[in-house]
Design a protein around this motif. Structure first.
Motif, PDB file in Angstrom:
ATOM      1  N   ILE A   5     -18.840  -1.776 -33.027  1.00 18.50           N
ATOM      2  CA  ILE A   5     -17.499  -1.273 -33.330  1.00 18.50           C
ATOM      3  C   ILE A   5     -17.443  -0.782 -34.775  1.00 18.50           C
ATOM      4  O   ILE A   5     -16.884   0.278 -35.058  1.00 18.50           O
ATOM      5  N   PHE A  41     -19.136   2.474 -35.065  1.00 18.00           N
ATOM      6  CA  PHE A  41     -18.260   3.498 -34.508  1.00 18.00           C
ATOM      7  C   PHE A  41     -17.191   3.907 -35.535  1.00 18.00           C
ATOM      8  O   PHE A  41     -16.909   5.093 -35.742  1.00 18.00           O
ATOM      9  N   ALA A  77     -11.220  11.952 -27.946  1.00 23.46           N
ATOM     10  CA  ALA A  77     -11.987  11.864 -26.699  1.00 23.46           C
ATOM     11  C   ALA A  77     -13.156  10.907 -26.863  1.00 23.46           C
ATOM     12  O   ALA A  77     -13.414  10.043 -26.012  1.00 23.46           O
ATOM     13  N   ALA A  87     -13.450   8.445 -28.998  1.00 22.79           N
ATOM     14  CA  ALA A  87     -13.010   7.058 -29.118  1.00 22.79           C
ATOM     15  C   ALA A  87     -12.723   6.472 -27.746  1.00 22.79           C
ATOM     16  O   ALA A  87     -13.117   5.332 -27.456  1.00 22.79           O
ATOM     17  N   ALA A  88     -12.057   7.261 -26.875  1.00 23.65           N
ATOM     18  CA  ALA A  88     -11.723   6.739 -25.541  1.00 23.65           C
ATOM     19  C   ALA A  88     -12.987   6.369 -24.781  1.00 23.65           C
ATOM     20  O   ALA A  88     -13.131   5.244 -24.291  1.00 23.65           O
ATOM     21  N   VAL A  89     -13.943   7.314 -24.724  1.00 23.77           N
ATOM     22  CA  VAL A  89     -15.161   7.047 -23.952  1.00 23.77           C
ATOM     23  C   VAL A  89     -16.002   5.970 -24.640  1.00 23.77           C
ATOM     24  O   VAL A  89     -16.496   5.039 -23.994  1.00 23.77           O
ATOM     25  N   LEU A 104     -15.175   3.522 -26.678  1.00 21.20           N
ATOM     26  CA  LEU A 104     -14.657   2.160 -26.571  1.00 21.20           C
ATOM     27  C   LEU A 104     -14.779   1.635 -25.156  1.00 21.20           C
ATOM     28  O   LEU A 104     -15.042   0.441 -24.954  1.00 21.20           O
ATOM     29  N   ALA A 105     -14.643   2.536 -24.163  1.00 20.64           N
ATOM     30  CA  ALA A 105     -14.858   2.094 -22.780  1.00 20.64           C
ATOM     31  C   ALA A 105     -16.297   1.635 -22.601  1.00 20.64           C
ATOM     32  O   ALA A 105     -16.572   0.609 -21.961  1.00 20.64           O
ATOM     33  N   ILE A 106     -17.231   2.377 -23.216  1.00 18.86           N
ATOM     34  CA  ILE A 106     -18.645   1.976 -23.131  1.00 18.86           C
ATOM     35  C   ILE A 106     -18.843   0.620 -23.803  1.00 18.86           C
ATOM     36  O   ILE A 106     -19.514  -0.272 -23.266  1.00 18.86           O
ATOM     37  N   LEU A 116     -16.696  -1.758 -24.209  1.00 18.45           N
ATOM     38  CA  LEU A 116     -16.135  -2.802 -23.348  1.00 18.45           C
ATOM     39  C   LEU A 116     -17.106  -3.165 -22.240  1.00 18.45           C
ATOM     40  O   LEU A 116     -17.356  -4.343 -21.961  1.00 18.45           O
ATOM     41  N   THR A 117     -17.686  -2.117 -21.598  1.00 12.17           N
ATOM     42  CA  THR A 117     -18.615  -2.377 -20.498  1.00 12.17           C
ATOM     43  C   THR A 117     -19.841  -3.133 -20.991  1.00 12.17           C
ATOM     44  O   THR A 117     -20.294  -4.091 -20.345  1.00 12.17           O
TER      45      THR A 117
END
Lengths: 103, 391, 166
Positions: free
Chosen positions: A32, A35, A74, A76-78, A80-82, A84-85
Motif C-alpha cells: 500500500i 502504491f 482507475a 487506484a480502483a484496480v 486496491l482490488a488486487i 485486497l485479493t
C-alpha cells in the motif's frame, strides 16, 4: 516585482516530490505504501504539467494533468482490488513475501 | 486594499459569530421540533421554554472530563475532531447570503469570498470532511468505532456520486459554477427557480436524499447506529472533542441546506418581484406572529405562559417594525428569504428524523447504487438534452 | 504574498512527502499524502489552475485517498516489519537519493533560469469553462478513451472483488 515566485522553484519542488516518490517506491516493502509513492510521483508530474501550462499560457497542460488524475483513479480502483485479493489469499502486505513466481 | 481587509475581517466575525449561535440553537430547535412531533414539551427547565438550554449544554460539555483512552493513535485521535470541525465550517466561506449591499459607504457582497468555482469548492471541502469521521473511527482502537468509520466512508463515497450528478443538472441550466451567478439566473418569479424548471424536482429529490446520507442523518445515520454500534465513530470521544463532532454534523446540515437553497430555491431572491409587494411578507409574518403570541399570553393555557409569551410577542413586533426601515430593507430582505428557505429545509431534516426509521446497511448501499445513481444519471442526461434543444 | 504562500505550502508538501516515505504505518503515510495533495492544490491555484485545484481535492484527496484509507482500515494490517535488506541497498540508498535530488534540482534551475516569474492571476485560462471547452473539442478523442478506461477499471475491480465471495 517583488514577491513573485521564479518558475523554476515550482519545477524544483516537483523534482523533490518525484525523487521522494521514487525513494518510497524503492525503499518501502508494504504494497500500500509503495502504491501511495506512485501517487506521489504522479502528483509531482501533475505539478510540472501545470507549471508549464502557466509558462506557455496554454490550457493543454491542465488537460494532461486531468488525464493523469483520471488514470490514477482507475489505477487506484484496480490496484486496491488486487491488494485486497492478495491479502485475502496470502495474509501479508509485504512485497518480499509475494515471490511465488520466482522459483 | 486596506478597507477590503477591514471589511473582510468584520464579515468574518459577523458570519462566524452568527454561525456559532445558530449551531448552538439549531440543536434546541431540533429537540423542540422532535418533542412536539412526539407530543411532549421538550427542553423546558433552563430559561423560558428552555431557551438557555444550549448555554447549559455548552457549560456541561466544557466542564466534563476530557478523557483520552489508552491504546489510541494519539495524533490522529486528537486531529480527527479538529478536521471534522474545520471542514464543516470552511464551506460557509463561499456561501452568498445576499446581493451587493452598501456598508459605511463601501459596496460589498454579503458573503465571505466570491469564488467563480464556488460549487466545486463546496464539493471539495465536503469530500474532505469524510476524513474526520474515518480517522476518528480508525484511531480510537475500538471495533465499534472502526465499523462506524468503515460504514461512513463507504456510505459517503457512494452517495457523493448521486449528489454531484444532482448538482450538475441545475448547473447546466444556470450555466455557471459561481454560487452568486447561480442565484442571479433565478431572479424574478417563482417559476424561474431551478426547482420548477421542467423536471428539475427530480434532481432536487435526489440531491436531498444524497444530502441526508452525506450528513449522516436519519434515515441514513448508519455510522452511529446506537443499537448496533454503541455510538459509532465517536464512541471513544468525550467532552469538547465529542462536541466538535456534534457541531460538525450540524454545520454540515446548514451547508447542505444552504446549497439546496442556492441551487434549487433561488437563494436570497423573493418568490415574486418586490414590485408586487414581496417586501411586505416578512413584516406581515412577524406582525401576525407577534399579535398571536401576545393574545396567547393574555389568554394563557398554562399559568407560566402569562409571563413568557408577551415579551416574545413584543420581540416579534419589533422585528416587524425593523423590516419597515427603508435603510435596512436592502440588507434584511435578502437575508430573510435566504434564512426562510434554508430554515424550511432544516425543518425538513428534523421532520424526517422524527418520522422515519433507520435503513439496513445493505438497503442503504443497494439504494445508492441501484436506484439513486441511475436516476441521477438519467436525469443529468435528460437535462443536458433539454438544455441543448431548448436554449 | 505569492512568495510567502509558495514557501509555506511547498514546505508543507516536502515535509509531508518525506513523512509519506519514512512513516512505518500505512495510515500515517496516507494522511501525509493527503496533506501533500492539499498543499499542491493551493499551488495549482497560485498557477491559475482553479479547476484542476478543485479536481485535485475532489478526485485525489477526496476519492482516491479515501479508497486507500478504506482499504488500510479494512485490512487493519499493522506497521511494516523491517525486512532483511541487501547490504548495498542500505548503504547506498540515501546518498543516491540525495545525489539524484541535487542533480534534478540543479538541472531544472539551470535549464530554467529566472526567466518567468509566477504571480497569482498571471494565467487566467484555467477556468472550468476553458478546460471544458478544450476537453470537448481538441481533446475529445482522449477524453472518450479515458471514459472507456474507467469503464474497464470498474469492471476489473468488480471482477476482482467478486472472486472473494465465492
Amino acid at each position: 516585482m517583488t514577491g513573485h515566485v521564479p518558475l523554476s522553484w515550482f519545477l524544483a519542488l516537483s523534482a523533490v516530490l518525484f525523487s521522494l516518490g521514487v525513494a518510497g517506491f524503492i525503499f518501502r516493502r508494504n504494497i500500500i505504501t509503495m502504491f501511495m509513492s506512485i501517487e506521489l510521483i504522479l502528483n509531482a508530474v501533475n505539478l510540472t504539467f501545470i507549471t508549464f501550462a502557466y509558462q506557455r499560457q496554454q490550457v493543454a497542460g491542465h488537460l494532461f494533468a486531468f488525464f493523469v488524475m483520471v488514470v490514477a483513479a482507475a489505477e487506484a480502483a484496480v490496484g486496491l482490488a488486487i491488494i485486497l485479493t492478495v491479502f485475502k489469499n496470502r495474509e501479508t502486505l509485504n512485497i518480499d513475501d509475494l515471490d511465488s513466481m520466482k522459483n | 486594499m486596506d478597507s477590503f481587509i477591514v471589511i473582510s475581517l468584520i464579515k468574518i466575525f459577523v458570519v462566524f459569530g452568527a454561525l456559532m449561535t445558530i449551531l448552538a440553537y439549531l440543536q434546541w430547535v431540533e429537540r423542540k421540533v422532535i418533542a412536539h412531533i412526539q407530543v411532549r414539551p421538550g427542553p423546558y427547565r433552563v430559561g423560558p421554554h428552555g431557551l438557555l438550554q444550549p448555554l447549559a449544554d455548552v457549560v456541561k460539555l466544557i466542564t466534563k472530563e476530557d478523557l483520552i483512552p489508552p491504546y489510541v493513535n494519539k495524533t490522529l485521535y486528537l486531529a480527527a475532531p479538529f478536521v471534522a470541525m474545520t471542514m464543516a465550517l470552511l464551506s460557509i466561506a463561499v456561501i452568498p447570503f445576499g446581493p451587493k449591499i452598501p456598508v459605511f459607504g463601501y459596496q460589498t457582497y454579503m458573503e465571505l469570498a466570491d469564488l467563480n468555482f464556488g460549487v466545486l469548492f463546496v464539493l471539495a471541502v465536503s469530500s474532505m470532511g469524510i476524513y474526520g469521521i474515518v480517522l476518528a473511527g480508525w484511531s480510537s482502537n475500538n471495533k465499534y468505532a472502526l465499523l462506524g468509520g468503515l460504514r461512513s466512508s463507504a456510505q459517503m463515497i457512494s452517495y457523493e456520486l448521486p449528489l454531484a450528478l444532482a448538482i450538475a443538472a441545475p448547473l447546466l441550466i444556470s450555466n455557471t459554477l459561481s454560487l452568486r451567478k447561480l442565484v442571479e439566473t433565478q431572479d424574478g418569479w417563482l417559476w424561474n427557480w431551478n426547482l420548477f424548471h421542467g423536471f428539475q424536482y427530480v434532481s432536487f429529490i435526489v440531491f436531498m436524499i444524497a444530502a441526508f446520507a452525506e450528513t449522516n442523518r436519519i434515515p441514513f445515520d448508519l455510522p452511529e447506529a446506537e443499537n448496533e454500534l454503541v455510538a459509532g465513530f465517536h464512541t471513544e470521544y468525550s467532552s469538547m472533542k465529542f462536541a466538535s463532532f456534534f457541531m460538525a454534523e450540524y454545520a454540515n446540515m446548514i451547508t447542505v441546506s444552504c446549497m439546496a437553497t442556492l441551487l434549487f430555491l433561488g437563494g436570497w431572491v423573493a418568490p415574486w418581484p418586490a414590485a408586487y409587494g414581496s417586501g411586505y411578507v416578512p413584516v406581515a409574518i412577524f406582525a401576525v406572529a407577534g399579535v398571536v403570541t401576545i393574545w396567547r399570553g393574555l389568554n394563557p393555557r398554562r399559568a407560566r405562559d402569562r409571563f413568557t409569551f408577551p415579551p416574545f410577542g413584543v420581540v416579534f413586533l419589533v422585528a416587524a417594525a425593523v423590516f419597515l426601515v427603508p435603510l435596512l430593507q436592502s440588507m434584511l430582505l435578502p437575508l430573510f428569504w435566504f434564512c426562510a428557505k434554508t430554515g424550511a429545509i432544516l425543518f425538513l431534516f428534523m421532520w424526517i428524523r422524527g418520522t422515519l426509521p433507520r435503513f439496513r446497511y445493505d438497503q442503504l448501499m443497494g439504494f445508492a447504487w441501484k436506484i439513486l445513481f441511475p436516476i441521477a444519471m438519467l436525469n443529468l442526461l435528460a437535462t443536458g438534452l433539454a438544455v441543448a434543444l431548448f436554449s | 504574498m505569492d512568495l510567502i504562500l509558495f514557501i509555506v505550502f511547498a514546505l508543507i508538501a516536502v515535509v509531508a512527502a518525506i513523512n509519506v516515505v519514512v512513516q512505518r504505518h500505512p495510515i500515517s503515510s496516507a494522511v501525509s499524502l493527503i496533506a501533500v495533495m492539499g498543499s499542491l492544490a493551493v499551488l495549482y491555484l497560485l498557477l491559475g489552475a482553479e479547476f484542476l485545484a478543485a479536481a485535485q481535492v475532489i478526485v485525489y484527496a477526496g476519492a482516491i485517498m479515501v479508497l486507500f484509507v478504506f482499504v488500510i482500515m479494512l485490512l487493519n494490517a499493522g506497521g511494516e516489519t523491517k525486512a532483511g535488506r541487501s547490504f548495498v541497498a542500505s548503504l547506498l540508498g540515501v546518498p543516491v537519493l540525495v545525489a539524484l535530488l541535487i542533480l534534478l534540482t540543479y538541472f531544472t534551475a539551470r535549464i530554467y533560469p529566472r526567466q518567468t516569474e509566477v504571480h497569482f492571476g498571471g494565467f487566467r485560462g484555467g477556468t472550468a469553462q476553458a478546460v471544458g471547452r478544450a476537453l470537448f473539442t481538441t481533446y475529445l478523442l482522449p477524453f472518450e478513451i479515458t471514459s472507456i478506461l474507467i469503464l474497464i477499471a470498474i469492471v476489473g475491480a468488480i471482477v476482482l472483488a467478486r472472486k472473494e465471495l465465492e
